[in-house]
Design a protein around this motif. Structure first.
Motif, PDB file in Angstrom:
ATOM      1  N   ILE A 132       0.780  -1.398   0.108  1.00  0.00           N
ATOM      2  CA  ILE A 132       0.040  -0.089   0.071  1.00  0.00           C
ATOM      3  C   ILE A 132       0.884   1.308  -0.106  1.00  0.00           C
ATOM      4  N   THR A 133       1.894   1.382   0.960  1.00  0.00           N
ATOM      5  CA  THR A 133       2.568   2.581   0.822  1.00  0.00           C
ATOM      6  C   THR A 133       3.446   2.754  -0.476  1.00  0.00           C
ATOM      7  N   PRO A 134       4.420   1.675  -0.669  1.00  0.00           N
ATOM      8  CA  PRO A 134       4.988   1.894  -1.693  1.00  0.00           C
ATOM      9  C   PRO A 134       4.358   2.116  -3.254  1.00  0.00           C
ATOM     10  N   LEU A 135       3.113   1.624  -3.373  1.00  0.00           N
ATOM     11  CA  LEU A 135       2.411   1.924  -4.585  1.00  0.00           C
ATOM     12  C   LEU A 135       1.574   3.267  -4.477  1.00  0.00           C
ATOM     13  N   ARG A 136       1.557   3.821  -3.356  1.00  0.00           N
ATOM     14  CA  ARG A 136       0.871   5.062  -2.793  1.00  0.00           C
ATOM     15  C   ARG A 136      -0.716   4.902  -3.061  1.00  0.00           C
ATOM     16  N   LEU A 137      -1.089   3.637  -2.716  1.00  0.00           N
ATOM     17  CA  LEU A 137      -2.795   3.274  -2.642  1.00  0.00           C
ATOM     18  C   LEU A 137      -3.192   4.178  -1.401  1.00  0.00           C
ATOM     19  N   THR A 138      -3.385   5.387  -2.005  1.00  0.00           N
ATOM     20  CA  THR A 138      -3.932   6.398  -0.605  1.00  0.00           C
ATOM     21  C   THR A 138      -5.477   5.993  -0.039  1.00  0.00           C
ATOM     22  N   GLY A 139      -6.095   5.381  -1.000  1.00  0.00           N
ATOM     23  CA  GLY A 139      -7.772   4.804  -0.463  1.00  0.00           C
ATOM     24  C   GLY A 139      -7.836   3.671  -0.104  1.00  0.00           C
ATOM     25  N   THR A 140      -6.854   2.789  -0.098  1.00  0.00           N
ATOM     26  CA  THR A 140      -6.588   1.237   0.466  1.00  0.00           C
ATOM     27  C   THR A 140      -6.247   1.149   2.046  1.00  0.00           C
ATOM     28  N   SER A 141      -7.008   0.350   2.466  1.00  0.00           N
ATOM     29  CA  SER A 141      -6.935   0.089   3.882  1.00  0.00           C
ATOM     30  C   SER A 141      -7.486  -1.220   4.417  1.00  0.00           C
ATOM     31  N   PHE A 142      -6.893  -1.917   5.589  1.00  0.00           N
ATOM     32  CA  PHE A 142      -7.507  -2.631   6.300  1.00  0.00           C
ATOM     33  C   PHE A 142      -8.186  -2.117   7.550  1.00  0.00           C
ATOM     34  N   PRO A 143      -9.562  -2.260   7.502  1.00  0.00           N
ATOM     35  CA  PRO A 143     -10.141  -1.750   8.665  1.00  0.00           C
ATOM     36  C   PRO A 143     -10.144  -2.303   9.872  1.00  0.00           C
ATOM     37  N   GLY A 144      -9.700  -3.425  10.134  1.00  0.00           N
ATOM     38  CA  GLY A 144      -9.940  -4.292  11.406  1.00  0.00           C
ATOM     39  C   GLY A 144     -11.336  -4.579  11.729  1.00  0.00           C
ATOM     40  N   ALA A 145     -11.612  -3.998  12.772  1.00  0.00           N
ATOM     41  CA  ALA A 145     -13.055  -4.070  13.100  1.00  0.00           C
ATOM     42  C   ALA A 145     -14.030  -2.887  13.159  1.00  0.00           C
ATOM     43  N   ARG A 146     -13.398  -1.898  12.202  1.00  0.00           N
ATOM     44  CA  ARG A 146     -14.099  -0.422  12.061  1.00  0.00           C
ATOM     45  C   ARG A 146     -15.092  -0.751  11.151  1.00  0.00           C
ATOM     46  N   THR A 147     -16.426  -0.584  11.520  1.00  0.00           N
ATOM     47  CA  THR A 147     -17.635  -0.810  10.660  1.00  0.00           C
ATOM     48  C   THR A 147     -17.974   0.175   9.496  1.00  0.00           C
ATOM     49  N   SER A 148     -17.482   1.524   9.818  1.00  0.00           N
ATOM     50  CA  SER A 148     -17.604   2.416   8.571  1.00  0.00           C
ATOM     51  C   SER A 148     -16.601   2.505   7.505  1.00  0.00           C
ATOM     52  N   LEU A 149     -17.034   3.038   6.556  1.00  0.00           N
ATOM     53  CA  LEU A 149     -16.220   3.330   5.582  1.00  0.00           C
ATOM     54  C   LEU A 149     -15.705   4.693   5.437  1.00  0.00           C
ATOM     55  N   PRO A 150     -14.533   4.929   5.079  1.00  0.00           N
ATOM     56  CA  PRO A 150     -13.810   6.077   4.864  1.00  0.00           C
ATOM     57  C   PRO A 150     -14.493   6.970   3.867  1.00  0.00           C
ATOM     58  N   SER A 151     -14.553   8.246   4.066  1.00  0.00           N
ATOM     59  CA  SER A 151     -15.097   9.098   3.129  1.00  0.00           C
ATOM     60  C   SER A 151     -14.192   9.605   2.151  1.00  0.00           C
ATOM     61  N   PRO A 152     -14.481   9.701   0.690  1.00  0.00           N
ATOM     62  CA  PRO A 152     -16.289   9.610   0.374  1.00  0.00           C
ATOM     63  C   PRO A 152     -16.763   8.193   0.064  1.00  0.00           C
ATOM     64  N   HIS A 153     -17.931   7.740   0.514  1.00  0.00           N
ATOM     65  CA  HIS A 153     -18.426   6.663  -0.215  1.00  0.00           C
ATOM     66  C   HIS A 153     -19.737   6.457  -0.171  1.00  0.00           C
ATOM     67  N   GLY A 154     -20.287   5.583  -0.911  1.00  0.00           N
ATOM     68  CA  GLY A 154     -21.698   5.515  -1.085  1.00  0.00           C
ATOM     69  C   GLY A 154     -22.560   4.437  -0.324  1.00  0.00           C
ATOM     70  N   ARG A 155     -23.761   3.957  -0.603  1.00  0.00           N
ATOM     71  CA  ARG A 155     -24.439   3.098   0.180  1.00  0.00           C
ATOM     72  C   ARG A 155     -24.264   1.670  -0.558  1.00  0.00           C
ATOM     73  N   ALA A 156     -24.502   0.914   0.427  1.00  0.00           N
ATOM     74  CA  ALA A 156     -24.132  -0.552  -0.224  1.00  0.00           C
ATOM     75  C   ALA A 156     -25.444  -1.242   0.273  1.00  0.00           C
ATOM     76  N   TYR A 157     -25.816  -2.171  -0.449  1.00  0.00           N
ATOM     77  CA  TYR A 157     -27.422  -2.825  -0.419  1.00  0.00           C
ATOM     78  C   TYR A 157     -27.142  -4.411  -0.702  1.00  0.00           C
ATOM     79  N   ALA A 158     -27.702  -5.228   0.296  1.00  0.00           N
ATOM     80  CA  ALA A 158     -27.861  -6.538   0.073  1.00  0.00           C
ATOM     81  C   ALA A 158     -28.704  -6.756  -0.940  1.00  0.00           C
ATOM     82  N   ALA A 159     -28.896  -8.213  -1.145  1.00  0.00           N
ATOM     83  CA  ALA A 159     -29.507  -8.645  -2.269  1.00  0.00           C
ATOM     84  C   ALA A 159     -31.126  -8.455  -2.171  1.00  0.00           C
ATOM     85  N   ASP A 160     -31.393  -8.160  -0.893  1.00  0.00           N
ATOM     86  CA  ASP A 160     -32.855  -7.935  -0.644  1.00  0.00           C
ATOM     87  C   ASP A 160     -33.208  -6.443  -0.703  1.00  0.00           C
ATOM     88  N   GLY A 161     -32.146  -5.612  -0.751  1.00  0.00           N
ATOM     89  CA  GLY A 161     -32.245  -4.017  -0.977  1.00  0.00           C
ATOM     90  C   GLY A 161     -32.012  -3.607   0.365  1.00  0.00           C
TER      91      GLY A 161
END
Length: 380
Positions: free
Chosen positions: A229-258
């Motif tokens: 991640i650091t050598p390639l400068r992937l500034t939007g990439t992370s391993f969130p561990g137990a964090r349930t929220s997404l970094p900003s900006p982000h949209g919404r995510a939906y299961a198959a049932d909506g």
């Protein structure tokens, strides 16, 4: 989070649909039950060129790929879809439906496996482990019970999904947060499949994450950040561990049932699918990996060797031969609320990543059609 855009879709080009063998009469959209972001039927569309192509060169996104992307929303029943294509001439973003921006962060699911495999192969290149090592050599006594035996399983078998280990997510359905040890113990309550037969199992990569930590003294996330991640400068990439929220900006995510599943505990997947990233970062990662920027030639050849999995899988990568004869390499990722696919030519010079903001694509034929539309030779 900044407000979302007004609805945007791509042009549905009849000629391109004909090339794909897809009838334009299927262009009907519906909003999933419970979805909070409205969708519109494909109409005028919009595309934004990220990097202009030189005069006389072709655009990375073809009209046929545009049309196939639009069908991920209509026939594929996704609230929104987007792709980012990159080649020597530049990069280009395209979207369909509403709810995805180019810079959005999203969950990448099993694309995490390519990152984990890369770290393991780097450690092999440094002679800190061998792919012929048994699992027991690094995690003594862990893999045992119900006929499972870590002394007879190699790291190569984990990387190529030929270990026979049961997939723990078949029991948790990918919805229960577990520690790596809990995930392995769930798998070990089941007898193994025949060793040497290809059988995709998330348990394999959870174990590889544990091996990385045992060998280096650091978590797989820390090692991937330091080595990739650091050598390639992937500034939007992370391993969130137990964090349930997404970094900003982000949209919404939906299961198959909506239902809205934007908030998610990544421990449902761990080293098998924890990654959060962006379209641009995935294009950069797969392009760099296949171009030899992350692995020495010997380890990259190992990664692309599908012999152990009888042609189905290498190590964190798998090939797809398109109807025109071109073979692309990459991985897909599925986790609650997100489906992602990255594919690249074997030299990494042409890369495509697309995603939808739901669990999958209702029509499985749309993904290969999109890959063929983008990677097969064309005249424009």
């Amino acid at each position: 989070m900044p407000p979302r855009r007004t609805p945007r879709t791509l042009r549905a080009i009849p000629a391109a649909l004909a090339l794909l063998g897809l009838a334009p009469t299927c262009l009907l959209a519906s909003t999933p039950t419970g979805a909070q972001t409205p969708r519109s039927e494909p109409s005028s569309g919009s595309r934004a060129l990220t990097s202009p192509a030189p005069a006389g060169s072709r655009s990375p996104v073809s009209p046929a790929a545009d049309a196939a992307l639009a069908l991920l929303v209509t026939r594929g029943k996704a609230p929104a879809a987007a792709l980012l294509a990159q080649d020597d001439f530049g990069s280009q973003f395209a979207d369909a439906g509403d709810g995805i921006d180019r810079s959005d962060h999203f969950r990448a699911g099993s694309i995490t496996k390519t990152f984990i495999a890369t770290v393991v192969l780097q450690l092999a290149a440094e002679h800190r482990l061998s792919l012929s090592d048994s699992v027991d050599a690094h995690l003594p006594g862990l893999v045992s019970g119900a006929g499972n035996d870590g002394s007879r399983l190699t790291l190569r078998a984990l990387l190529t999904h030929t270990s026979g280990l049961y997939d723990f997510t078949a029991d948790t359905l990918g919805t229960v947060p577990v520690t790596p040890l809990q995930a392995v113990r769930i798998a070990l309550t089941h007898p193994p499949a025949d060793p040497g037969r290809y059988a995709y199992s998330n348990t394999n990569y959870v174990l590889l994450g544990m091996v990385v930590e045992q060998v280096t003294g650091h978590s797989y996330a820390t090692e991937a950040e330091r080595r990739i991640i650091t050598p390639l400068r992937l500034t939007g990439t992370s391993f969130p561990g137990a964090r349930t929220s997404l970094p900003s900006p982000h949209g919404r995510a939906y299961a198959a049932d909506g239902s809205d599943v934007t908030e998610l505990d990544p421990r449902v997947a761990g080293a098998a699918g924890e990654l959060v990233t962006t379209l641009a970062d995935l294009d950069r990662f797969y392009g760099a990996l296949l171009a030899g920027e992350l692995l020495p030639p010997g380890q990259l050849r190992e990664m692309l060797n599908t012999r152990a999995a009888h042609g189905s899988y290498g190590m964190g990568l798998y090939p797809v031969k398109l109807p025109c004869g071109t073979t692309v390499w990459g991985h897909n990722g599925r986790i609650s609320g997100s489906y992602v696919r990255s594919a690249a030519t074997v030299d990494g010079r042409r890369v495509l990543t697309f995603r939808v903001n739901t669990d999958g694509i209702a029509d499985p034929g749309l993904e290969p059609a999109l890959l063929a539309a983008e990677f097969c030779p064309r005249t424009e």
